[in-house]
Design an enzyme around this catalytic site. Structure first.
Site, PDB file in Angstrom:
ATOM      1  N   ASP A  12       0.994  -1.287  -0.036  1.00  0.00           N
ATOM      2  CA  ASP A  12       0.126   0.475   0.138  1.00  0.00           C
ATOM      3  C   ASP A  12       0.826   0.984   0.253  1.00  0.00           C
ATOM      4  O   ASP A  12       1.909   0.981   0.039  1.00  0.00           O
ATOM      5  CB  ASP A  12      -0.658  -0.005   0.917  1.00  0.00           C
ATOM      6  CG  ASP A  12      -1.477   1.316   1.009  1.00  0.00           C
ATOM      7  OD1 ASP A  12      -2.205   1.089   0.052  1.00  0.00           O
ATOM      8  OD2 ASP A  12      -1.594   1.863   2.834  1.00  0.00           O
ATOM      9  N   SER A  13       0.057   2.182  -0.411  1.00  0.00           N
ATOM     10  CA  SER A  13       0.972   3.176  -0.716  1.00  0.00           C
ATOM     11  C   SER A  13       1.877   3.821   1.289  1.00  0.00           C
ATOM     12  O   SER A  13       2.233   4.966   1.459  1.00  0.00           O
ATOM     13  CB  SER A  13       0.344   4.785  -0.986  1.00  0.00           C
ATOM     14  OG  SER A  13      -0.842   4.589   0.128  1.00  0.00           O
ATOM     15  N   CYS A  75      -3.323  -0.627  -1.704  1.00  0.00           N
ATOM     16  CA  CYS A  75      -4.273  -0.068  -2.434  1.00  0.00           C
ATOM     17  C   CYS A  75      -5.307   0.699  -3.707  1.00  0.00           C
ATOM     18  O   CYS A  75      -5.068   0.346  -4.593  1.00  0.00           O
ATOM     19  CB  CYS A  75      -2.804   1.308  -3.127  1.00  0.00           C
ATOM     20  SG  CYS A  75      -2.866   3.027  -2.597  1.00  0.00           S
ATOM     21  N   GLU A 154      -5.370   9.420   9.764  1.00  0.00           N
ATOM     22  CA  GLU A 154      -3.848   9.817  10.400  1.00  0.00           C
ATOM     23  C   GLU A 154      -3.861  10.113  11.312  1.00  0.00           C
ATOM     24  O   GLU A 154      -3.236   9.592  11.739  1.00  0.00           O
ATOM     25  CB  GLU A 154      -3.322  10.161   9.273  1.00  0.00           C
ATOM     26  CG  GLU A 154      -3.892   9.069   7.749  1.00  0.00           C
ATOM     27  CD  GLU A 154      -2.771   8.373   7.398  1.00  0.00           C
ATOM     28  OE1 GLU A 154      -1.239   9.213   7.048  1.00  0.00           O
ATOM     29  OE2 GLU A 154      -2.429   7.575   6.007  1.00  0.00           O
ATOM     30  N   CYS A 186     -11.409   3.259  -0.976  1.00  0.00           N
ATOM     31  CA  CYS A 186     -10.090   3.609  -0.041  1.00  0.00           C
ATOM     32  C   CYS A 186      -9.347   2.706   1.219  1.00  0.00           C
ATOM     33  O   CYS A 186     -10.817   3.159   1.817  1.00  0.00           O
ATOM     34  CB  CYS A 186     -10.470   5.605  -0.241  1.00  0.00           C
ATOM     35  SG  CYS A 186      -8.523   5.939   0.883  1.00  0.00           S
ATOM     36  N   HIS A 188      -8.487   3.637   3.754  1.00  0.00           N
ATOM     37  CA  HIS A 188      -8.983   4.331   5.395  1.00  0.00           C
ATOM     38  C   HIS A 188      -9.667   4.575   5.888  1.00  0.00           C
ATOM     39  O   HIS A 188     -10.275   4.311   6.200  1.00  0.00           O
ATOM     40  CB  HIS A 188      -8.537   5.679   5.087  1.00  0.00           C
ATOM     41  CG  HIS A 188      -6.409   5.868   4.622  1.00  0.00           C
ATOM     42  ND1 HIS A 188      -5.870   5.386   4.088  1.00  0.00           N
ATOM     43  CD2 HIS A 188      -5.969   6.891   6.107  1.00  0.00           C
ATOM     44  CE1 HIS A 188      -4.457   6.122   4.272  1.00  0.00           C
ATOM     45  NE2 HIS A 188      -4.366   6.370   5.393  1.00  0.00           N
TER      46      HIS A 188
HETATM   47  N1  DGL Z   1      -3.827   4.076   0.069  1.00  0.00           N
HETATM   48  C1  DGL Z   1      -5.030   5.122  -0.847  1.00  0.00           C
HETATM   49  C2  DGL Z   1      -5.511   4.139  -1.638  1.00  0.00           C
HETATM   50  O1  DGL Z   1      -6.814   3.367  -1.186  1.00  0.00           O
HETATM   51  C3  DGL Z   1      -5.041   6.157   0.016  1.00  0.00           C
HETATM   52  C4  DGL Z   1      -4.093   6.664   0.844  1.00  0.00           C
HETATM   53  C5  DGL Z   1      -3.254   7.657  -0.386  1.00  0.00           C
HETATM   54  O2  DGL Z   1      -3.355   8.620  -0.705  1.00  0.00           O
HETATM   55  O3  DGL Z   1      -2.160   6.740  -0.522  1.00  0.00           O
HETATM   56  O4  DGL Z   1      -6.361   4.868  -2.312  1.00  0.00           O
END
Ligand code: DGL
Length: 265
Positions: A12-13, A75, A154, A186, A188
């Protein structure tokens, strides 16, 4: 080494992908997991397609050094832009979050109207909307980028009034559209389920792509005869590209327990 004993490679990012890890652990407790969070380059959701594809390829190269049998792209932003490139470039199964979430939304929606909320990159890619319409022509899709929700999560602002107000503003069009299903597109957003549900009402079904992707991983492992069949409890190794201590602190909020050792690479 038998490939069944290889780990699930997840990237993931940043830390949001832990919502996917949580589900993988729940549905596939015997499997080892190697997780990479690209905390040095997060967020991806505001970046260009070209950067997201490049970062995603590098993340897979890293995971491949750790004996993995499948790549799980946790992600949504990476899943939107990089899946086809990754599938072409690497020879192991690559699972993204878009298709499992889209399939579930189609299955659950009664009035054939689906809402999608995600980062700006994911919404701009149009990937959820295209996938839903490819799978079922009858569906109507209303999409909304919600860029402020990632930083709120976050910050740990899961239940604050400000979070509720921002969610209310973002969700206005979706609410008006009458969609009976909304995809949390997403990593989060599953954390904000209670707030989102309060805004949209309990009759709107929220699709957690983390849950759906774990189901898909389970099915793919079975199909390729790659499922771990020993009686054991799987391990979870976590690597990040920056600030492991910060990651550890936030990770507890995502998982509800301490994640153990985190290595910076
Ligand atoms: N992991 C990213 C997503 O699901 C969210 C956080 C980011 O913007 O990197 O799109």
């Amino acid at each position: 080494m038998n490939k069944k004993n290889y780990a699930l490679g997840v990237f993931d990012s940043g830390l949001g992908g832990l919502t996917v890890v949580r589900e993988l652990k729940r549905q596939l407790p015997k499997e080892d997991i190697v997780y990479f969070g690209d905390t040095a380059r997060v967020p991806y959701g505001t970046k260009s397609a070209q950067s997201i594809v490049q970062f995603s390829e590098e993340n897979v190269q890293f995971l491949l050094k750790h004996k993995v049998k499948i790549i799980v792209v946790a992600c949504n932003s990476s899943s939107s832009f990089a899946i086809s490139v990754l599938r072409k470039k690497f020879s192991l199964p690559v699972v993204g979050v878009i298709e499992p979430g889209a399939k579930k939304a189609i299955e659950v929606s009664k009035n054939k109207k689906v809402g999608v909320i995600a980062t700006s990159a994911t919404i701009q890619s149009g990937k959820y909307s295209k996938t839903i319409k490819r799978l079922s022509k009858k569906m109507k899709v209303v999409s909304q980028a919600c860029p402020l929700l990632v930083p709120l999560v976050e910050e740990g602002w899961f239940e604050k009034k400000a979070t509720f107000d921002i969610a209310k503003e973002y969700l206005l069009t979706i609410k008006k559209s009458g969609a009976d299903v909304v995809i949390l597109g997403c990593t989060h957003y599953p954390i904000l389920k209670p707030v989102i549900s309060r805004v949209l009402g309990r009759r709107v079904n929220l699709i957690d792509s983390a849950k759906e992707v774990a189901c898909e991983v389970k099915a793919i492992l079975k199909k390729h005869n790659l499922s771990q069949d020993k009686k054991r409890k799987g391990s979870c190794k976590v690597f990040v590209s920056d600030k492991p201590q910060h990651f550890k602190k936030l990770a507890k909020r995502f998982l509800g327990y301490n994640i153990g050792h985190i290595k910076k690479v």
